[in-house]
Write a protein that holds these residues in place. Structure first.
Motif, PDB file in Angstrom:
ATOM      1  N   LEU A  70       0.728  -1.278   0.029  1.00  7.83           N
ATOM      2  CA  LEU A  70      -0.025   0.176   0.110  1.00  7.83           C
ATOM      3  C   LEU A  70       0.786   1.290   0.216  1.00  7.83           C
ATOM      4  CD1 LEU A  70      -1.967  -2.247   0.772  1.00  7.83           C
ATOM      5  CD2 LEU A  70      -2.867  -0.676   2.466  1.00  7.83           C
ATOM      6  N   THR A  71       0.350   2.326  -0.571  1.00 10.79           N
ATOM      7  CA  THR A  71       1.118   3.614  -0.727  1.00 10.79           C
ATOM      8  C   THR A  71       1.128   4.385   0.510  1.00 10.79           C
ATOM      9  OG1 THR A  71      -0.761   4.794  -1.481  1.00 10.79           O
ATOM     10  CG2 THR A  71       0.761   3.724  -3.319  1.00 10.79           C
ATOM     11  N   LEU A  72       1.335   3.785   1.676  1.00 12.81           N
ATOM     12  CA  LEU A  72       1.398   4.462   3.044  1.00 12.81           C
ATOM     13  C   LEU A  72       2.533   5.397   2.922  1.00 12.81           C
ATOM     14  CD1 LEU A  72       1.192   1.649   5.669  1.00 12.81           C
ATOM     15  CD2 LEU A  72      -0.680   2.699   4.282  1.00 12.81           C
ATOM     16  N   PRO A  73       2.618   6.739   3.764  1.00  9.90           N
ATOM     17  CA  PRO A  73       3.744   7.432   3.774  1.00  9.90           C
ATOM     18  C   PRO A  73       5.145   6.889   4.163  1.00  9.90           C
ATOM     19  CG  PRO A  73       1.806   8.652   4.675  1.00  9.90           C
ATOM     20  CD  PRO A  73       1.392   6.995   4.243  1.00  9.90           C
ATOM     21  N   PRO A  74       6.133   7.434   3.859  1.00 10.54           N
ATOM     22  CA  PRO A  74       7.313   6.735   3.838  1.00 10.54           C
ATOM     23  C   PRO A  74       7.771   6.158   5.319  1.00 10.54           C
ATOM     24  CG  PRO A  74       7.628   8.643   2.497  1.00 10.54           C
ATOM     25  CD  PRO A  74       6.303   8.784   2.916  1.00 10.54           C
ATOM     26  N   GLU A  75       7.146   6.965   6.550  1.00 11.64           N
ATOM     27  CA  GLU A  75       7.926   6.797   7.531  1.00 11.64           C
ATOM     28  C   GLU A  75       7.198   5.189   7.976  1.00 11.64           C
ATOM     29  OE1 GLU A  75       4.513   9.817   7.844  1.00 11.64           O
ATOM     30  OE2 GLU A  75       6.102   9.366   6.824  1.00 11.64           O
ATOM     31  N   PRO A 105       9.112  -4.572   7.743  1.00 13.04           N
ATOM     32  CA  PRO A 105       7.705  -5.349   7.783  1.00 13.04           C
ATOM     33  C   PRO A 105       6.734  -5.370   8.911  1.00 13.04           C
ATOM     34  CG  PRO A 105       9.716  -6.421   6.835  1.00 13.04           C
ATOM     35  CD  PRO A 105       9.981  -5.286   7.361  1.00 13.04           C
ATOM     36  N   GLU A 106       7.613  -4.949  10.110  1.00 10.92           N
ATOM     37  CA  GLU A 106       6.691  -5.010  11.403  1.00 10.92           C
ATOM     38  C   GLU A 106       5.845  -3.637  11.682  1.00 10.92           C
ATOM     39  OE1 GLU A 106       9.497  -8.062  11.486  1.00 10.92           O
ATOM     40  OE2 GLU A 106       9.967  -5.893  11.221  1.00 10.92           O
ATOM     41  N   THR A 107       6.696  -2.781  11.114  1.00  7.18           N
ATOM     42  CA  THR A 107       5.908  -1.482  11.115  1.00  7.18           C
ATOM     43  C   THR A 107       4.746  -1.410  10.330  1.00  7.18           C
ATOM     44  OG1 THR A 107       7.924  -0.359  12.099  1.00  7.18           O
ATOM     45  CG2 THR A 107       6.121   1.142  10.868  1.00  7.18           C
ATOM     46  N   TYR A 108       5.105  -1.791   8.836  1.00  6.38           N
ATOM     47  CA  TYR A 108       4.147  -1.724   7.658  1.00  6.38           C
ATOM     48  C   TYR A 108       2.990  -2.726   8.327  1.00  6.38           C
ATOM     49  CZ  TYR A 108       2.163  -2.881   3.368  1.00  6.38           C
ATOM     50  OH  TYR A 108       1.288  -2.560   2.212  1.00  6.38           O
ATOM     51  N   GLY A 109       3.337  -3.967   8.655  1.00  8.47           N
ATOM     52  CA  GLY A 109       2.292  -4.866   8.996  1.00  8.47           C
ATOM     53  C   GLY A 109       1.068  -4.286  10.106  1.00  8.47           C
TER      54      GLY A 109
END
Length: 253
Positions: A121-126, A131-135
């Motif tokens: 997904l196009t979440l903001p870069p931060e 993978p954990e933060t994104y997940g």
């Protein structure tokens, strides 16, 4: 959204030539009802994202809307109406916009891998650092339907925010944010590539291999595999899941 995922194994009772057990060519099919949630920019629809190894296609069955896309060639908006056929390759950031009851049949490569991991997904870069933060931001948790809907909507809104920033940068002549997103997406999925390769080898690669064997046998006058013809059918086993672009019912094949 109703989704059908092809099986990942082939029949092997006659040497793997009876025909691939999944849907043709290991393509998966989904029936998608696009979200009608309005985003901050006033448009209703799904969550912007890309696939890294899979092409995807849309056949519009009802309603009206558009698919917004962003690639290295820039931004585009393709109208969607009943009968429209649109498809795109890996790396195409796409966002479905629902203008009036948009329903779509989705065609996916590699046994439905786009709905089984091949999507960033196009979440903001931060939020793309690991993978954990994104997940934590993209996996819909257990809970009530209302809680899951609220999570999916927040996830969609965050991705729309990131998509808008990527588009604005590209329109201003700055390609770096888009290329940085590509690199971040690649890093996020790297831990799962062995799993994806196994899925491809037992799916699309195996389907192509079996076709080759059948062609060789036919060239020799051998039609024995035709006697092993089979018919398969499924009904949904799970209903109402919150997908990236809409609600989905899933099949196990």
């Amino acid at each position: 959204m109703t989704t059908s995922r092809t099986g990942s194994s082939a029949d092997t009772d006659t040497g793997g030539t009876t025909g691939f057990a999944g849907l043709p060519g290991a393509v998966a099919v989904s029936h998608l009802t696009v979200y009608d949630w309005e985003a901050a920019d006033g448009l209703s629809g799904g969550t912007p994202h890309l696939h890294l190894t899979c092409s995807e296609g849309y056949v519009v069955t009802a309603g009206r809307g558009a698919v917004q896309t962003l690639t290295a060639e820039g931004f585009a908006s393709t109208p969607l109406e009943p009968g429209a056929l649109v498809w795109f390759t890996p790396g195409t950031i796409h966002r479905l916009v629902n203008e009036d009851g948009l329903r779509i049949v989705v065609l996916m490569q590699n046994n439905g891998l786009p709905e089984a991991g091949d999507a960033v997904l196009t979440l903001p870069p931060e939020h793309l650092t690991d993978p954990e933060t994104y997940g934590r931001l993209v996996r819909v948790p257990e809970g009530t339907e209302a809680e899951q809907a609220a999570f999916a909507r927040r996830r969609r809104d965050l991705a729309v925010e990131g998509f808008a920033a990527l588009r604005a940068a590209w329109d201003a002549g700055d390609e770096k944010p888009l290329l940085d997103f590509h690199r971040a997406a690649g890093a996020l999925v790297r831990p799962r590539l062995d799993e994806w390769r196994a899925r491809w080898e037992s799916g699309a690669a195996e389907a192509a291999r079996q076709t080759g064997v059948q062609l060789d046998r036919l060239a020799e006058g051998d039609t024995s595999h035709l006697a092993d013809a089979r018919v398969r059918a499924r009904l949904p086993e799970a209903r109402g899941k919150f997908g990236m672009c809409g609600r989905l019912d899933t099949y196990t094949v």
